[in-house]
Write a protein that holds these residues in place. Structure first.
Motif, PDB file in Angstrom:
ATOM      1  N   LYS A  50       0.834  -1.201   0.000  1.00 40.95           N
ATOM      2  CA  LYS A  50       0.000   0.000   0.000  1.00 40.95           C
ATOM      3  C   LYS A  50       0.868   1.250   0.000  1.00 40.95           C
ATOM      4  CE  LYS A  50      -3.905  -2.169   2.401  1.00 40.95           C
ATOM      5  NZ  LYS A  50      -4.832  -2.090   3.565  1.00 40.95           N
ATOM      6  N   THR A  51       0.445   2.243  -0.771  1.00 35.85           N
ATOM      7  CA  THR A  51       1.163   3.512  -0.870  1.00 35.85           C
ATOM      8  C   THR A  51       0.217   4.647  -0.513  1.00 35.85           C
ATOM      9  OG1 THR A  51       0.657   3.653  -3.237  1.00 35.85           O
ATOM     10  CG2 THR A  51       2.772   2.668  -2.617  1.00 35.85           C
ATOM     11  N   ALA A  52       0.811   5.747  -0.054  1.00 37.36           N
ATOM     12  CA  ALA A  52       0.021   6.920   0.301  1.00 37.36           C
ATOM     13  C   ALA A  52      -0.359   7.696  -0.955  1.00 37.36           C
ATOM     14  CB  ALA A  52       0.798   7.821   1.259  1.00 37.36           C
ATOM     15  N   SER A  53      -1.524   8.279  -0.941  1.00 33.80           N
ATOM     16  CA  SER A  53      -2.018   9.044  -2.084  1.00 33.80           C
ATOM     17  C   SER A  53      -1.356  10.420  -2.116  1.00 33.80           C
ATOM     18  CB  SER A  53      -3.540   9.191  -1.995  1.00 33.80           C
ATOM     19  OG  SER A  53      -4.026  10.029  -3.022  1.00 33.80           O
ATOM     20  N   ALA A  81      -2.279  14.263  -0.095  1.00 39.70           N
ATOM     21  CA  ALA A  81      -1.285  15.110   0.554  1.00 39.70           C
ATOM     22  C   ALA A  81      -1.285  16.515  -0.040  1.00 39.70           C
ATOM     23  CB  ALA A  81       0.098  14.476   0.432  1.00 39.70           C
ATOM     24  N   ILE A  87      -8.760   7.007  -3.847  1.00 39.17           N
ATOM     25  CA  ILE A  87      -8.547   5.972  -2.836  1.00 39.17           C
ATOM     26  C   ILE A  87      -9.680   4.949  -2.872  1.00 39.17           C
ATOM     27  CG2 ILE A  87      -8.397   5.580  -0.350  1.00 39.17           C
ATOM     28  CD1 ILE A  87      -7.035   8.332  -0.156  1.00 39.17           C
ATOM     29  N   LEU A 134      -4.306   2.109  -1.863  1.00 40.32           N
ATOM     30  CA  LEU A 134      -3.871   3.464  -1.526  1.00 40.32           C
ATOM     31  C   LEU A 134      -4.380   3.816  -0.137  1.00 40.32           C
ATOM     32  CD1 LEU A 134      -4.411   5.521  -4.825  1.00 40.32           C
ATOM     33  CD2 LEU A 134      -2.248   4.780  -3.833  1.00 40.32           C
ATOM     34  N   THR A 135      -3.586   4.586   0.570  1.00 38.71           N
ATOM     35  CA  THR A 135      -3.967   5.080   1.892  1.00 38.71           C
ATOM     36  C   THR A 135      -3.978   6.604   1.883  1.00 38.71           C
ATOM     37  OG1 THR A 135      -1.665   5.057   2.638  1.00 38.71           O
ATOM     38  CG2 THR A 135      -2.955   3.068   3.023  1.00 38.71           C
ATOM     39  N   GLY A 136      -4.610   7.190   2.907  1.00 42.86           N
ATOM     40  CA  GLY A 136      -4.640   8.650   3.020  1.00 42.86           C
ATOM     41  C   GLY A 136      -6.018   9.256   2.864  1.00 42.86           C
ATOM     42  N   VAL A 171      -6.379  12.091   5.260  1.00 37.83           N
ATOM     43  CA  VAL A 171      -5.627  13.275   4.833  1.00 37.83           C
ATOM     44  C   VAL A 171      -6.406  14.037   3.752  1.00 37.83           C
ATOM     45  CG1 VAL A 171      -3.482  14.044   3.765  1.00 37.83           C
ATOM     46  CG2 VAL A 171      -3.445  12.188   5.429  1.00 37.83           C
TER      47      VAL A 171
END
Length: 211
Positions: free
Chosen positions: A106-109, A113, A171, A178-180, A183
């Protein structure tokens, strides 16, 4: 002419356990005398004399064998990799083997951000609008300066709202890769708050400057 035999040398008696020195006869005249033989020291009784160790040479292009690793040191070679558990396993038809499908990390969006950065920037600039609007209301320049900063704050707020909505949608469509999401929501809320504060501050600054 008669040839006379040279006298035999008489050596002293040798104690028991020692080696008697070699006898050297004088060479006849006119002949070259040979060098005396070298005598290596005898090893003590019950021990084998040491064998000389000569350096081992390898042919060109041949690497010598690597020495085994010492005790307590890891052996050279590829290290095992700990793979995550597979998401699913697909059986290959006609064979007893299967294809393991591993899950992607998993990766951050990045959109989420960016929404948060734009939203926080909009709130900070809206505070500047209020400061210049109130400080310059008596001199008459408060509305003009506050209006310039209000445009920047409104643009940042609109960008925060738009990017926050796009981040939430991205997301949701990524199906957990995807994470975030939090945020993205925070960026959307900050952008909306900055946009409202900038608009109210601009209207207040204009009203105070005109009055």
């Amino acid at each position: 002419m008669t040839y006379q035999q040279p006298p035999v040398p008489q050596w002293p008696s040798v104690p028991s356990g020692e080696q008697q020195p070699a006898q050297h006869w004088p060479a006849p005249s006119g002949e070259q005398q040979q060098p005396a033989q070298q005598h290596w020291p005898s090893a003590p009784s019950g021990q084998q004399p040491p064998v000389p160790q000569w350096p081992v040479t390898h042919p060109a292009g041949v690497q010598p064998p690597a020495a085994p690793p010492a005790a307590g040191q890891p052996a050279a070679g590829p290290r095992p990799v700990n793979y995550p558990p597979p998401v699913r396993v697909e059986i290959v038809p006609g064979t007893p083997y299967g294809l393991a499908v591993l899950g992607a990390p998993k990766t951050a969006s990045g959109v989420a951000a960016s929404a948060l950065v734009a939203g926080v920037g909009s709130v900070l600039v809206s505070l500047v609008v209020w400061c210049f609007g109130l400080a310059g209301s008596q001199q008459g320049w408060g509305g003009l300066v506050a209006g310039a900063f209000a445009v920047l704050s409104i643009l940042l707020g609109a960008a925060g709202v738009l990017l926050g909505w796009l981040g939430i949608r991205q997301i949701r469509l990524a199906a957990g890769n995807l994470t975030g999401r939090g945020v993205a929501i925070a960026g959307l809320v900050c952008g909306a708050v900055g946009l409202v504060l900038a608009a109210i501050g601009l209207i207040t600054a204009i009203a105070l400057s005109a009055g």
